[in-house]
Each structure stands twice: as C-alpha cells, then as structure tokens.
Design a protein around this motif. Structure first.
Motif, mmCIF file in Angstrom:
data_model
loop_
_atom_site.group_PDB
_atom_site.id
_atom_site.type_symbol
_atom_site.label_atom_id
_atom_site.label_comp_id
_atom_site.label_asym_id
_atom_site.label_seq_id
_atom_site.Cartn_x
_atom_site.Cartn_y
_atom_site.Cartn_z
ATOM 1 N N GLU A 21 87.456 21.045 58.629
ATOM 2 C CA GLU A 21 88.881 21.140 57.974
ATOM 3 C C GLU A 21 89.651 20.026 57.903
ATOM 4 N N HIS A 22 90.520 19.685 56.709
ATOM 5 C CA HIS A 22 91.633 18.859 56.769
ATOM 6 C C HIS A 22 90.858 17.698 56.306
ATOM 7 N N THR A 23 89.899 17.655 55.869
ATOM 8 C CA THR A 23 89.078 16.357 55.463
ATOM 9 C C THR A 23 89.209 16.133 53.894
ATOM 10 N N ARG A 24 89.083 14.880 53.438
ATOM 11 C CA ARG A 24 89.089 14.851 51.843
ATOM 12 C C ARG A 24 87.750 15.710 51.388
ATOM 13 N N GLU A 57 97.301 18.974 69.036
ATOM 14 C CA GLU A 57 96.246 18.657 70.244
ATOM 15 C C GLU A 57 95.018 18.313 69.305
ATOM 16 N N ILE A 58 94.571 17.191 69.413
ATOM 17 C CA ILE A 58 93.442 17.137 68.639
ATOM 18 C C ILE A 58 92.116 16.764 69.529
ATOM 19 N N SER A 59 91.839 17.096 70.573
ATOM 20 C CA SER A 59 90.466 16.749 70.933
ATOM 21 C C SER A 59 89.446 17.703 70.599
ATOM 22 N N GLY A 60 89.767 18.732 69.933
ATOM 23 C CA GLY A 60 88.667 19.688 69.345
ATOM 24 C C GLY A 60 88.290 19.333 67.744
ATOM 25 N N THR A 61 89.284 18.568 67.297
ATOM 26 C CA THR A 61 88.829 18.242 65.800
ATOM 27 C C THR A 61 88.812 16.919 65.500
ATOM 28 N N THR A 62 88.744 16.246 66.651
ATOM 29 C CA THR A 62 88.555 14.580 66.114
ATOM 30 C C THR A 62 87.639 14.018 67.396
ATOM 31 N N ASP A 63 87.312 12.998 67.018
ATOM 32 C CA ASP A 63 86.419 12.293 68.298
ATOM 33 C C ASP A 63 87.278 11.407 69.387
ATOM 34 N N VAL A 64 88.507 11.665 69.167
ATOM 35 C CA VAL A 64 89.573 10.920 70.318
ATOM 36 C C VAL A 64 89.059 10.826 71.524
ATOM 37 N N ARG A 101 87.848 10.023 63.677
ATOM 38 C CA ARG A 101 86.820 10.661 62.717
ATOM 39 C C ARG A 101 86.917 12.232 62.916
ATOM 40 N N ALA A 102 87.042 13.096 61.898
ATOM 41 C CA ALA A 102 87.126 14.496 62.215
ATOM 42 C C ALA A 102 85.631 15.088 62.748
ATOM 43 N N GLY A 118 82.104 13.118 62.057
ATOM 44 C CA GLY A 118 82.026 11.696 62.112
ATOM 45 C C GLY A 118 82.281 10.933 60.798
ATOM 46 N N HIS A 119 82.115 11.680 59.750
ATOM 47 C CA HIS A 119 81.809 11.157 58.311
ATOM 48 C C HIS A 119 83.252 10.961 57.777
ATOM 49 N N TYR A 120 84.130 11.753 58.388
ATOM 50 C CA TYR A 120 85.464 11.496 57.238
ATOM 51 C C TYR A 120 86.666 11.246 58.440
ATOM 52 N N PRO A 121 87.483 10.032 57.898
ATOM 53 C CA PRO A 121 88.675 9.947 58.657
ATOM 54 C C PRO A 121 89.784 10.879 58.618
ATOM 55 N N LEU A 122 90.804 10.896 59.308
ATOM 56 C CA LEU A 122 91.949 11.939 59.196
ATOM 57 C C LEU A 122 92.541 11.498 57.810
#
Length: 369
Positions: A21-24, A57-64, A101-102, A118-122
C-alpha cells in the motif's frame, strides 16, 4: 428496493491487494485496474513534509527496523489514546524517510504482495499528485482533469485524501490542514473542485473550510468509539460516533442551517454499518437471487441521503479472513470467499462510492462484467 446507482470505485491506498500500500506501484496499478480515484493516508514528517503511510508508526509498513542508524528513534507514544511502540514519521525528516523501503502490511494474508517488499521507496503527497497528473495526460485528458469551466471531468483520476490523527499532529506543531493546502497550492491543485478530503475528526474538516478549501469534505465514522478531537476536548464524556449516524446526527452533519464549516458533504462508514443482519431475498445484477445471504442493507444510506449527505463505505476485500462470516467459503484466510455476492450487496445498496483493495473486482461487479 433502493434505487440503484453507479458508485465510484476508490483504490484504497492504491491497489494493496496486489502491491504494498501507498507505493507508486500500488497507485499506478489502481488506475490501470479501473479505479476512479485513489485514497492516500496522509501523515507528516518532522520538517513538515506530507508522506503517505497508513499510520505515523511505520515499523509494520517499512524496513525502518533494519536501519541501525535509526535504532535510537524507536520509542513509545500515545496516539489518539492508544499506546504504540515503534518508529514515528514525525521523528524523521523527509530526507531520512526517503531511504526506507515499503513492506506489505499484512504479509500472512497477502503473500504475493509481500514479494514486492523492499522494491518501492516511500511517497510524498506531492509525488502522488504528479502521478495523477501524468495518468490524466497519458489517458489523453488535460493534466488538470478539468473542463473549460474548471470543473472536474467525469473520467478524471480522482483524489480522496485522508488526514490522519489531525489533533495529534496539531499538538506536535504539524497542522495537517495548513500543510495539505500548501501542498495543493504548490502543485497547482488548489482550485480543483473534485478533490475530496476525509477525516475521522470533524474539527480538521472545519478548519480546512475556514482556510479556503472548497473541495468536498467527508466525515469518516467508525462503528464504535468516539472521535479523537471530541475526546481531546471533552474527555470520557465525549459523544461516540453512534450519535453521528443517528437521524438527528445525520441531519446535523448535512443541515443547510449549520455553518458551512460545521457542515460536511458526506460520510464514510464501515461496510458493517451498511449491512444489517437477516436472511432475505435480494436483487443482484437485475436478477432475483432467493438464496439466504445472511446480510441485507440497513437504512443508513437512505437516512444519510435524506439529510443531503453522500455515503461511502470501506473496505471491500475478498479474502475469507476479511469477509463477514456469512460470506466465507473456507477456513483458509488467504483464499477468496464469496466476494462477488458481498460486493454486489454493497454496490447495490445505494452508496455513492466504495473503497476497495482490489479495484478491478469492485469495477467488475459494478459494471456487471
């Protein structure tokens, strides 16, 4: 039986049934699959950049969590009365978030989508506005999606923007209404009558109007609980969302007697609020289907329409794990259940629009393909 309409299909965070979600990739695919509009969730960075994430809170949707340079940003906060531990967008600059990365938010349910981890940036809001403009141009329309009189043309790609946790962000010195309007102005979108803004908090919808926003404002309503802005103002005595969908509440939301800032153009409700328990015969696709479906539409849509409000519902998802029990076809959550029947009931309920994770499925039911 309710009059049938042709609801708009809104790609909920793009097309997250197929891409994170929310990726290009998710937004581009949504338009390719026939979505009339897309819905981004909007939160803010420390330096006031609007980014597209389901939550701050982005731990579940990014590789932060995989970035050791950000390990010290992990913290615990209370957001709208809920204690959360993780990494929060307001603790990062956009330059820092841009290296992330998302990831698929529900990988166990959507394993195919998770292969794109890991394919798409935010994305920022401005990136999505540019994508919508390019989509319009590629479809042979003008980049603004407007006719000569400045009105949105019927086929123009649409934007339904959700402002998340507005009271929380305002307290942090990041007013989403101001930032959003500034972003529209910078992109040349501030005169777009077709832009829709939605929020679970009416306060920010009112301040948007006061600041000159003339697009449509839609109030998001949950099936339980109370809005965060009311709780912030009134504490535990704050009236719940249920008061907003009472007959009195609906007329207060849409009343011409109310001030323009307090009035809204529509409500957006959970699918469960459009359905009502019971076994009856319903008409689908113009043919009588006498099977017991376990759910029929409630009177909420008719009541809201009588109050002058448009009605949208969220979220149409086909997986058994996301369907009401009466539409599940197996105990395997990842398999698709009786989604076509479920979608048919919702799309024929009289709603003006639906949010769908798989826009093509909603379009196919709406258009009887």
């Amino acid at each position: 039986m309710r009059a049938r309409t042709a609801p708009v299909v809104i790609g909920h965070r793009g097309a997250p049934g197929y891409r994170p979600e929310h990726t290009r990739g998710s937004y581009e695919l949504a338009f390719q699959l026939g979505a009339d509009a897309v819905e981004p969730d909007i939160v803010a960075t420390r330096d006031g950049v609007l980014v597209l994430r389901h939550e701050n809170e982005i731990s579940g949707t990014t590789d932060v969590a995989d970035h050791p340079e950000f390990a010290d940003r992990r913290t615990t906060k209370e957001v709208d009365g809920v204690e959360l531990t993780g990494w929060f967008t307001e603790d990062f600059t956009w330059a820092e978030l841009s290296v992330l990365r998302a990831r698929e938010r529900i990988p166990k349910l959507r394993q195919a989508s998770s292969t794109f981890d890991g394919h798409y940036p935010l994305l920022r809001l401005r990136d999505l506005l540019e994508l919508i403009d390019r989509t319009a141009e590629a479809a042979g329309r003008d980049g603004g999606g407007r006719d000569g009189g400045g009105r949105t043309t019927p086929g123009s790609p649409g934007l339904v923007a959700e402002l998340k946790h507005a009271t929380y962000f305002a307290a942090a010195g990041l007013p989403l209404d101001e930032l959003f309007l500034a972003e529209l102005a910078d992109a040349g979108w501030n005169d777009r009558s077709g832009v829709v803004v939605e929020s679970f908090e009416r306060t920010v919808l009112g301040t948007l109007h006061d600041r000159g926003f003339r697009g449509r404002r839609v109030y998001l309503v949950e099936s339980s609980g109370a809005p965060a802005d009311r709780v912030a103002a009134l504490g535990s005595s704050a009236p719940g969302y249920d008061t907003d969908v009472s007959l009195r509440g609906l007329y207060a939301l849409g009343s011409a007697a109310a001030s323009p800032a307090h009035r809204v153009d529509g409500i957006s409700v959970e699918t469960s609020q459009v359905l009502s328990s019971g076994s009856v015969s319903v008409a689908l696709f113009g043919e009588e289907d006498a099977a017991d479906v376990g759910a029929v539409t409630s009177d909420l849509v008719d009541l809201a329409h009588s109050a002058g409000l448009a009605v949208f519902c969220w979220t149409l998802r086909p997986e058994n794990g996301m369907l009401p029990p009466e539409f599940r076809t197996s105990s395997t959550d990842t398999e698709w259940g009786d989604w076509r029947r479920y979608y048919s009931i919702l799309l024929h309920s009289g709603v003006d629009g639906v949010f769908a994770d798989h826009p093509d499925l909603a379009v196919s039911v709406r258009d009887n393909r």
